[in-house]
Design an enzyme around this catalytic site. Structure first.
Site, mmCIF file in Angstrom:
data_model
loop_
_atom_site.group_PDB
_atom_site.id
_atom_site.type_symbol
_atom_site.label_atom_id
_atom_site.label_comp_id
_atom_site.label_asym_id
_atom_site.label_seq_id
_atom_site.Cartn_x
_atom_site.Cartn_y
_atom_site.Cartn_z
ATOM 1 C CG ASP A 290 -2.213 0.841 0.898
ATOM 2 O OD1 ASP A 290 -2.182 1.619 -0.085
ATOM 3 O OD2 ASP A 290 -3.208 0.760 1.640
HETATM 4 C C1 BGC Z 1 -5.194 3.070 0.271
HETATM 5 C C2 BGC Z 1 -5.422 2.009 -0.781
HETATM 6 C C3 BGC Z 1 -5.337 2.612 -2.154
HETATM 7 C C4 BGC Z 1 -3.993 3.292 -2.302
HETATM 8 C C5 BGC Z 1 -3.771 3.887 -3.668
HETATM 9 C C6 BGC Z 1 -3.952 3.904 -0.002
HETATM 10 O O1 BGC Z 1 -3.883 4.993 0.841
HETATM 11 O O2 BGC Z 1 -5.077 2.443 1.528
HETATM 12 O O3 BGC Z 1 -6.671 1.418 -0.576
HETATM 13 O O4 BGC Z 1 -5.522 1.624 -3.119
HETATM 14 O O5 BGC Z 1 -3.908 4.333 -1.343
HETATM 15 O O6 BGC Z 1 -4.560 4.977 -3.901
#
Ligand code: BGC
Length: 764
Positions: A290
């Site tokens: 993530d």
């Molecule tokens: C979130 C994810 C997301 C990623 C990309 C993160 O902050 O937890 O769910 O896919 O950002 O945008």
């Protein structure tokens, strides 16, 4: 022996989790792909291989604490494998051209985005989608999202989010399917099927990403990014199944979660990413972190510096670094110093290249950057119609006294509330590709449906909240909410209410009040809106509450005083049309909750499938030494599976084909369901089981099947469910997935509380 040593042995022992020859990692069925990639990798330098595992964020949306820099230069230098937050055929083509014609080997890029509940045509937030209990429609929403996303240059979505949660304080509950692992697994499979279709290389499919692996929904205190601490038994039984189901459905990628598991952050957790995911579940795709999760290993206190963070995550099984750029900056040196095994980079690079191959990008890197498709596909009439249908089916009728709903098309209504005219809120959060301008507000939907039949008086009535600090935070996150004089707003609302026959109060959360980093410690309707409701109630006019929100709310006052409550979630682009149709009976609500609504915050975590205990509360509040509160009942306000209809259904007695179920047999459970009201309606008939005596404590009820049926007034239908011994298996203390003979109960009903029951024995 330490826990970390025992754990893999336990899991390997488990029949369900064990490797089979077909799912052994690395067993590919495509020799052509293997030789293509081997040849390509033979030409790549170590730096180019490391470049493939670098994911950068640039473009139209900012979804984390920072964005990547010098992206174009890095693409040309072969230091980028994938990009997210850039879409539209033109923007994608521009970056893809750099990779193809300016980088040394011309390896195509992946283009990702958070296409979570629709891309241009927005569907209800996932918690709302789940409330439809309609897997075909859920799959269809993902299919349409994939059509639109792929027409706008994307080939990879960061969805589905399959995190189970039992804590509605956690704002991300709106991104998942609720509290039940069995049901969540069905939704996960449907979403993966919808995104990926039959052929990942087709122009209209995108690769799915299972997130957030794992247990992110177990965040302590419901506070986002906080620690997770749970037993192996609980995680295996209640939290892991949807991730596993999505892996088995063939999802191409997995995203690590922000939390720790057994004391090791997911992004550095070798047991999780390699032993469980790859070796036991047979996952063959690639693992992406993530946002900045590699670098976050430092504040976690498990990595002493960036070098350590890079090594730990690569060794754990991470294949791609989202935004930290720590891998790209440090892995090369670590390999040179012989601290990291170069084989790990080879494996990660190979997995990323395989995904690109499967998406057809080596055949045609511009496959997803077709401007004609970009013009033709998004927001078509068919898609909008589907969005409307799905939205109507996601709505849950929580209360309807004296059949106030559906409303009659006559007289006048007061349409009041800070969400009544909003287009931005109805599309919810994680709707980056959607546009508020395309959405239909409740007011617009009502006016369109009612024309001149009904006089509509509108008033905002209240600010979303009068808590200025909260407003400031919401505005800072892109909410742009006004603050107006509350006394003036109330006066206008009362004036509108007094001259109308019925009050429709559209209240709840603004879209920014649930989602990432949107935890709340009070989950009621904000005080400003509750004060409005109380004042409206005093006018004596019938009060219908139309809720918009992304989580279960505490609604005790509302449930006691409103005449009707309709839960509409954030229903998407067609929200206003769908809500109007439901309120005026063009559609009969049939949604059912997939997350329990507590009475108050103190009951959390509260969920239907809690375990048997030694001192269960038996209904006598004076029986002191029983598990109960002094100040609130154990019962939720609205249980899992709950939802009313404009019609009524009655259930006959359960008929079992036998009172015994043998080892290789099956048991049929039949029940007659009748529509006893005056509208055609759909009912979700739910079947739960309970294992009465087992070697470990078992839940008081577990959902095992359901059927959604439509009945006209007076119609009755006999439904039959089939249970096999497999449905009665569970994990024992050794984490073996086993069956134990003995007494069981089966429950069938309209929700997890209101059921008919019968007993049977599982015999060997
Ligand atoms: C979130 C994810 C997301 C990623 C990309 C993160 O902050 O937890 O769910 O896919 O950002 O945008």
């Amino acid at each position: 022996m330490k826990l970390k040593h025992i754990l893999p042995i336990f899991l390997m022992l488990s029949g369900l989790l064990a490797c089979t020859p077909e799912n052994t990692p690395g067993s590919h069925s495509d020799p052509e792909m293997d030789s293509f990639i081997a040849e390509l990798m033979g030409k790549m330098t170590l730096e180019e291989k490391i470049g493939q595992i670098n994911l950068v964020s640039v473009g139209f949306d900012v979804t984390g604490p920072r964005v990547s820099e010098d992206v174009e230069e890095k693409i040309v230098n072969g230091q980028v494998g994938a990009v997210f937050n850039t879409y539209t055929p033109v923007a994608v083509r521009k970056l893809q051209e750099l990779a193809i014609s300016k980088s040394r080997l011309g390896i195509p890029l992946l283009f990702a985005f958070d296409v979570v509940h629709g891309h241009r045509t927005i569907f209800p937030v996932p918690l709302g989608l789940a409330a439809s209990w309609d897997m075909e429609l859920i799959e269809k929403s993902a299919r349409i999202a994939a059509e639109e996303a792929s027409a706008e240059g994307l080939n990879w979505t960061f969805s589905p989010m399959v995190d189970i949660t039992r804590d509605p304080r956690w704002g991300r509950i709106c991104e998942g399917s609720g509290e039940d692992a069995w049901y969540g697994s069905r939704v996960a499979e449907a979403m993966v099927r919808g995104y990926q279709g039959e052929d990942l290389a087709a122009q209209n499919t995108v690769m799915a990403c299972i997130k957030h692996f794992a247990l992110y929904g177990g965040a302590m205190s419901g506070r986002d990014y906080s620690t997770v601490d749970m037993s192996l038994l609980k995680m295996t039984e209640d939290y892991m199944p949807p991730y596993k189901a999505a892996v088995e459905a063939g999802a191409g990628s997995v995203m690590t979660s922000f939390n720790d598991i057994n004391g090791v952050p997911a992004t550095a957790n070798r047991w999780l990413l390699t032993e469980l995911l790859r070796e036991q579940w047979g996952f063959e795709g690639f693992v992406v972190t993530d946002y900045t999760a590699v670098e976050e290993l430092i504040p976690f206190g498990v990595a002493k510096d960036v070098r350590d963070a890079a090594r730990l995550s690569l060794e754990a099984g991470v294949d791609m670094d989202m935004v930290s750029e720590i891998m790209v900056d440090h892995i090369g040196v670590l390999i040179e110093e012989q601290i990291v095994d170069p084989q790990l980079v080879d494996e990660a690079c190979r997995r990323v290249l395989e995904a690109k191959y499967k998406l057809g990008l080596f055949e045609d890197p511009y496959r997803y950057a077709d401007e004609q498709r970009g013009r033709d596909i998004p927001l078509s009439k068919d898609y909008r119609n589907a969005a409307m249908e799905i939205a109507t089916r996601s709505m849950v009728l929580l209360k309807n006294e004296n059949e106030i709903l559906p409303l009659k098309r006559e007289g006048s209504i007061a349409l009041i509330g800070p969400l009544a005219s909003s287009r931005r809120d109805v599309i919810g959060n994680w709707s980056g590709g959607g546009r508020a301008a395309d959405a239909v507000s409740v007011e617009e939907g009502m006016r369109k449906l009612l024309g001149k039949d009904v006089v509509i008086h509108t008033a905002k009535g209240a600010n979303i909240t009068n808590d200025t600090l909260l407003l400031y935070k919401l505005n800072a996150h892109g909410g742009r909410l006004d603050y107006l004089d509350p006394a003036k707003l109330l006066k206008e609302a009362l004036r509108a209410a007094r001259k109308s026959d019925v009050i429709l109060a559209v209240v709840g959360e603004s879209q920014g009040m649930s989602g990432e980093s949107a935890s709340r410690s009070h989950i009621g309707i904000p005080q400003s809106q509750l004060d409005l409701l109380k004042a409206l109630k005093k006018t004596g006019k019938p009060l219908v509450i139309v809720l918009m929100n992304g989580r279960p709310l505490t609604l005790e006052w509302e449930n006691e005083h409103a005449d009707a409550i309709l839960e509409t979630w954030f229903a998407g682009t067609e929200a206003g049309n769908a809500i109007a149709r439901v309120l005026y009976g063009e559609s009969n609500p049939s949604g059912k909750l997939t997350a329990t609504f507590p009475r108050n915050i103190g009951q959390i975590p509260i969920f239907y499938n809690h375990k048997n205990i030694g001192r269960p509360y038996g209904g006598d509040m004076l029986d002191k030494f029983k598990s109960q509160y002094l100040d609130v009942s154990n019962e939720p306000l609205f249980p899992f599976g709950f939802g009313l209809s404009y019609t009524t259904f009655s259930y006959g007695e359960l008929q079992l084909s036998s009172t015994e179920l043998g080892k290789s047999g099956s048991l049929s459970i039949s029940v007659e369901v009748s529509n006893t009201g005056s509208y055609t309606g759909e009912e979700v008939v739910q079947l739960y089981v309970q294992d009465l005596v087992a070697s470990v404590t078992r839940p008081v009820k577990e959902l095992k099947a359901y059927q959604k049926i439509s009945l006209s007034p007076g119609e009755a239908r006999e439904l039959t469910f089939t249970l096999s011994p497999d449905d009665l298996r569970f994990y024992n203390t050794q984490l073996e997935y086993i069956s134990e003979p003995g007494a069981f109960k089966v429950y069938v009903g309209t929700n997890s509380r209101d059921v008919q029951e019968a007993g049977f024995e599982l015999v060997w």
